[in-house]
Design a protein around this motif. Sequence first.
Motif, PDB file in Angstrom:
ATOM      1  N   GLU A 109       0.831  -1.206   0.000  1.00 41.85           N
ATOM      2  CA  GLU A 109       0.000   0.000   0.000  1.00 41.85           C
ATOM      3  C   GLU A 109       0.866   1.256   0.000  1.00 41.85           C
ATOM      4  O   GLU A 109       0.533   2.255  -0.642  1.00 41.85           O
ATOM      5  N   ALA A 110       1.987   1.212   0.717  1.00 43.77           N
ATOM      6  CA  ALA A 110       2.878   2.371   0.741  1.00 43.77           C
ATOM      7  C   ALA A 110       3.513   2.595  -0.623  1.00 43.77           C
ATOM      8  O   ALA A 110       3.639   3.737  -1.086  1.00 43.77           O
ATOM      9  N   VAL A 111       3.927   1.518  -1.296  1.00 45.50           N
ATOM     10  CA  VAL A 111       4.471   1.651  -2.651  1.00 45.50           C
ATOM     11  C   VAL A 111       3.421   2.251  -3.581  1.00 45.50           C
ATOM     12  O   VAL A 111       3.715   3.147  -4.383  1.00 45.50           O
ATOM     13  N   ALA A 112       2.181   1.775  -3.480  1.00 47.92           N
ATOM     14  CA  ALA A 112       1.106   2.311  -4.317  1.00 47.92           C
ATOM     15  C   ALA A 112       0.884   3.797  -4.042  1.00 47.92           C
ATOM     16  O   ALA A 112       0.652   4.587  -4.969  1.00 47.92           O
ATOM     17  N   ALA A 113       0.968   4.189  -2.776  1.00 50.96           N
ATOM     18  CA  ALA A 113       0.819   5.606  -2.436  1.00 50.96           C
ATOM     19  C   ALA A 113       1.952   6.426  -3.043  1.00 50.96           C
ATOM     20  O   ALA A 113       1.735   7.535  -3.551  1.00 50.96           O
ATOM     21  N   GLY A 114       3.169   5.889  -3.001  1.00 56.29           N
ATOM     22  CA  GLY A 114       4.296   6.594  -3.600  1.00 56.29           C
ATOM     23  C   GLY A 114       4.155   6.744  -5.104  1.00 56.29           C
ATOM     24  O   GLY A 114       4.509   7.782  -5.678  1.00 56.29           O
ATOM     25  N   ARG A 115       3.615   5.735  -5.758  1.00 57.39           N
ATOM     26  CA  ARG A 115       3.386   5.819  -7.202  1.00 57.39           C
ATOM     27  C   ARG A 115       2.338   6.885  -7.522  1.00 57.39           C
ATOM     28  O   ARG A 115       2.483   7.654  -8.484  1.00 57.39           O
ATOM     29  N   ASP A 119       2.652  10.415  -9.787  1.00 62.61           N
ATOM     30  CA  ASP A 119       1.707  10.860 -10.815  1.00 62.61           C
ATOM     31  C   ASP A 119       1.176  12.254 -10.505  1.00 62.61           C
ATOM     32  O   ASP A 119       0.982  13.074 -11.410  1.00 62.61           O
ATOM     33  N   ARG A 120       0.943  12.529  -9.229  1.00 57.89           N
ATOM     34  CA  ARG A 120       0.449  13.849  -8.845  1.00 57.89           C
ATOM     35  C   ARG A 120       1.500  14.924  -9.135  1.00 57.89           C
ATOM     36  O   ARG A 120       1.169  16.007  -9.629  1.00 57.89           O
ATOM     37  N   LEU A 121       2.754  14.634  -8.838  1.00 61.07           N
ATOM     38  CA  LEU A 121       3.825  15.588  -9.137  1.00 61.07           C
ATOM     39  C   LEU A 121       3.922  15.849 -10.636  1.00 61.07           C
ATOM     40  O   LEU A 121       4.091  16.989 -11.074  1.00 61.07           O
ATOM     41  N   ALA A 122       3.820  14.782 -11.430  1.00 65.83           N
ATOM     42  CA  ALA A 122       3.903  14.944 -12.879  1.00 65.83           C
ATOM     43  C   ALA A 122       2.730  15.763 -13.405  1.00 65.83           C
ATOM     44  O   ALA A 122       2.898  16.636 -14.263  1.00 65.83           O
ATOM     45  N   ASN A 177       8.932   2.704   1.745  1.00 64.91           N
ATOM     46  CA  ASN A 177       8.258   2.071   0.611  1.00 64.91           C
ATOM     47  C   ASN A 177       7.485   3.087  -0.223  1.00 64.91           C
ATOM     48  O   ASN A 177       7.357   2.931  -1.440  1.00 64.91           O
ATOM     49  N   ALA A 178       6.973   4.137   0.405  1.00 62.12           N
ATOM     50  CA  ALA A 178       6.359   5.217  -0.373  1.00 62.12           C
ATOM     51  C   ALA A 178       7.401   5.888  -1.257  1.00 62.12           C
ATOM     52  O   ALA A 178       7.141   6.202  -2.430  1.00 62.12           O
ATOM     53  N   HIS A 179       8.591   6.086  -0.729  1.00 64.55           N
ATOM     54  CA  HIS A 179       9.666   6.668  -1.535  1.00 64.55           C
ATOM     55  C   HIS A 179      10.071   5.719  -2.667  1.00 64.55           C
ATOM     56  O   HIS A 179      10.384   6.165  -3.777  1.00 64.55           O
ATOM     57  N   LEU A 180      10.064   4.417  -2.393  1.00 67.40           N
ATOM     58  CA  LEU A 180      10.367   3.452  -3.448  1.00 67.40           C
ATOM     59  C   LEU A 180       9.327   3.535  -4.566  1.00 67.40           C
ATOM     60  O   LEU A 180       9.671   3.525  -5.755  1.00 67.40           O
ATOM     61  N   GLY A 181       8.052   3.627  -4.207  1.00 67.09           N
ATOM     62  CA  GLY A 181       7.015   3.766  -5.223  1.00 67.09           C
ATOM     63  C   GLY A 181       7.169   5.037  -6.034  1.00 67.09           C
ATOM     64  O   GLY A 181       6.953   5.048  -7.255  1.00 67.09           O
ATOM     65  N   LEU A 182       7.554   6.119  -5.369  1.00 65.98           N
ATOM     66  CA  LEU A 182       7.813   7.381  -6.068  1.00 65.98           C
ATOM     67  C   LEU A 182       8.907   7.202  -7.112  1.00 65.98           C
ATOM     68  O   LEU A 182       8.770   7.644  -8.267  1.00 65.98           O
ATOM     69  N   GLN A 184       9.971   4.332  -8.483  1.00 69.55           N
ATOM     70  CA  GLN A 184       9.572   3.376  -9.515  1.00 69.55           C
ATOM     71  C   GLN A 184       8.684   4.026 -10.570  1.00 69.55           C
ATOM     72  O   GLN A 184       8.900   3.859 -11.775  1.00 69.55           O
ATOM     73  N   ARG A 185       7.683   4.759 -10.128  1.00 70.50           N
ATOM     74  CA  ARG A 185       6.750   5.362 -11.085  1.00 70.50           C
ATOM     75  C   ARG A 185       7.422   6.464 -11.897  1.00 70.50           C
ATOM     76  O   ARG A 185       7.177   6.599 -13.103  1.00 70.50           O
ATOM     77  N   THR A 186       8.285   7.249 -11.263  1.00 72.63           N
ATOM     78  CA  THR A 186       8.987   8.306 -11.992  1.00 72.63           C
ATOM     79  C   THR A 186       9.885   7.709 -13.067  1.00 72.63           C
ATOM     80  O   THR A 186       9.940   8.207 -14.201  1.00 72.63           O
ATOM     81  N   LEU A 187      10.579   6.621 -12.740  1.00 78.81           N
ATOM     82  CA  LEU A 187      11.436   5.970 -13.728  1.00 78.81           C
ATOM     83  C   LEU A 187      10.616   5.343 -14.851  1.00 78.81           C
ATOM     84  O   LEU A 187      11.022   5.377 -16.018  1.00 78.81           O
ATOM     85  N   GLU A 188       9.472   4.760 -14.533  1.00 80.42           N
ATOM     86  CA  GLU A 188       8.612   4.209 -15.581  1.00 80.42           C
ATOM     87  C   GLU A 188       8.211   5.290 -16.580  1.00 80.42           C
ATOM     88  O   GLU A 188       8.133   5.050 -17.785  1.00 80.42           O
ATOM     89  N   ARG A 189       7.959   6.476 -16.062  1.00 77.86           N
ATOM     90  CA  ARG A 189       7.492   7.572 -16.912  1.00 77.86           C
ATOM     91  C   ARG A 189       8.619   8.195 -17.719  1.00 77.86           C
ATOM     92  O   ARG A 189       8.412   8.604 -18.865  1.00 77.86           O
ATOM     93  N   THR A 190       9.808   8.272 -17.146  1.00 77.16           N
ATOM     94  CA  THR A 190      10.883   9.050 -17.765  1.00 77.16           C
ATOM     95  C   THR A 190      12.022   8.211 -18.326  1.00 77.16           C
ATOM     96  O   THR A 190      12.790   8.704 -19.156  1.00 77.16           O
ATOM     97  N   ALA A 191      12.161   6.972 -17.871  1.00 77.22           N
ATOM     98  CA  ALA A 191      13.294   6.142 -18.300  1.00 77.22           C
ATOM     99  C   ALA A 191      12.852   4.687 -18.395  1.00 77.22           C
ATOM    100  O   ALA A 191      13.226   3.859 -17.557  1.00 77.22           O
TER     101      ALA A 191
END
Length: 215
Positions: A109-115, A119-122, A177-182, A184-191
């Motif tokens: 759940e924390a990873v999902a929150a970080g992801r 998305d919100r930052l983007a 884990n929230a930071h890990l999700g952040l 992971q999602r940022t890298l998926e979007r940009t790299a």
Amino acid sequence: MPIPRSEPTRRLPSGRRREAILALLEDADRPLGVDELAGALGLHPNTVRAHLAVLVRTGAARRTAGAPGGRGRPRDLYAAAGVAPDGYAALADVLAARLAAVAPDVAAEAVAAGRAWADRLAAADAAPEGPEDDPLGAVVGVLEHLGFAPAVVGDEVRLHACPFRRLAAERPDVVCNAHLGLLQRTLERTAPGVRATAIHPFVAPTLCVARIAGA
């Protein structure tokens, strides 16, 4: 309010001295002056001043001018760069405790929150874009924007500051884990093809390490 005096740190290596200075800045409820830090750590003010210059240059701390106190220029005060305001820190504490209490899988759940955070930052254009030839440029920009003082070393992104250091020490299953999700999602979007595989919290008192694969 005076800061507590710690054991003298004269015999510590330079890197450990800087970690001790940064830890005091992160734990303080206000910016601190050179003399206060020197007194708390048992170091000469010039030694503290030199370490503070490194912390400011690397983005781990920030320097501000104190209130005028008579003749001469105001004294410099220092604070950790990555410290959340008290109100946000308290809210984060409550939310982390609630998530830990109700989620069947706290880490997931924390990873999902970080992801979702990424998305919100983007969506708010608060996620800086990095150079096209640097696959980690964008995620480093996001981390800098949020106050993590990141540095890329090989297959690691080293985080020299944390906006939620106290809470992360108490609830790493939520915060880290929230930071890990952040990441992971940022890298998926940009790299695409580059992945954040893990975050190792507090490998040193003021250092966390994110492992990166595929960069």
